[in-house]
Write an enzyme that holds these catalytic residues in place. Structure first.
Site, short mmCIF file in Angstrom:
data_model
loop_
_atom_site.label_atom_id
_atom_site.label_comp_id
_atom_site.label_asym_id
_atom_site.label_seq_id
_atom_site.Cartn_x
_atom_site.Cartn_y
_atom_site.Cartn_z
N GLU A 8 0.84 -1.21 0.00
CA GLU A 8 0.00 0.00 0.00
C GLU A 8 0.87 1.25 0.00
O GLU A 8 2.10 1.19 0.11
CB GLU A 8 -0.97 -0.06 1.20
CG GLU A 8 -1.92 -1.24 1.06
CD GLU A 8 -3.00 -1.29 2.13
OE1 GLU A 8 -2.89 -0.58 3.15
OE2 GLU A 8 -3.96 -2.07 1.91
N CYS A 46 -1.77 -4.73 -5.48
CA CYS A 46 -2.28 -6.00 -4.96
C CYS A 46 -1.18 -7.08 -4.92
O CYS A 46 -0.21 -7.02 -5.69
CB CYS A 46 -3.43 -6.51 -5.82
SG CYS A 46 -4.97 -5.63 -5.60
N GLU A 80 -1.36 -10.09 -6.02
CA GLU A 80 -1.27 -10.82 -7.28
C GLU A 80 -0.36 -10.08 -8.26
O GLU A 80 0.42 -10.69 -8.99
CB GLU A 80 -2.66 -11.00 -7.90
CG GLU A 80 -3.61 -11.85 -7.07
CD GLU A 80 -4.42 -11.04 -6.06
OE1 GLU A 80 -3.92 -10.01 -5.55
OE2 GLU A 80 -5.55 -11.45 -5.77
N CYS A 115 -9.38 -9.33 -6.98
CA CYS A 115 -10.21 -8.21 -7.43
C CYS A 115 -10.33 -8.26 -8.96
O CYS A 115 -9.60 -9.00 -9.64
CB CYS A 115 -9.60 -6.88 -6.97
SG CYS A 115 -8.13 -6.39 -7.89
#
Ligand code: THU
Length: 135
Positions: A48, A57, A59, A90
């Protein structure tokens, strides 16, 4: 799918790298582990940022690690999140995975305690747009 059908090394790697996530804002730690076309394992966690939209993310981190190592196909993937729900990728990450995966790719969703549920990737992103569309 039985426990013996699952790649437990992959699942353990996703759960372990989740511990190293940098998620001071959401406090939602995610880890991802990818098996590539020659059997190598690549891992990533969410990263983040104080400028919230710049976060990445797990992934995406794992895909970047695969590409940096020379991998070009995802043959199996595990994602580990927290909370009671299933930490399925997501929408943006489904498309990122799509670039390197077949519709029958197995995607294992995990929590800190272990495996929760597995899906065929095509069921998570049906009728998808991919590299073939550009041929
Ligand atoms: N997150 C992931 O890393 N992967 C997902 O598939 C879902 C969400 C991260 C992004 C953000 O850092 C945090 O989880 C909360 O959304």
């Amino acid at each position: 799918m039985t426990a013996s059908d699952r790649d437990n090394e992959l699942i353990d790697a996703a759960i372990a790298v989740r511990e190293r996530a940098y998620a001071p804002y959401s406090k939602f730690h995610v880890g991802a582990a990818i098996r590539d076309e020659v059997g190598r394992l690549h891992i990533g966690a969410n990263v983040e940022n104080a400028a919230y939209p710049q976060g990445q993310c797990a992934e995406a981190s794992a895909i970047g690690a695969m590409i940096a190592a020379g991998g070009r196909r995802i043959t199996e993937i595990a994602v580990a999140g927290g909370g009671d729900g299933l930490c399925t990728p997501c929408g943006g990450c489904r498309q990122r995975i799509r670039e390197f995966a077949a519709t029958d790719l197995r995607i294992h969703i995990c929590g800190p305690e272990g495996h929760r549920e597995s899906f065929a990737f095509g069921s998570l992103l049906p009728q998808s747009f991919g590299p073939d569309n550009l041929d």
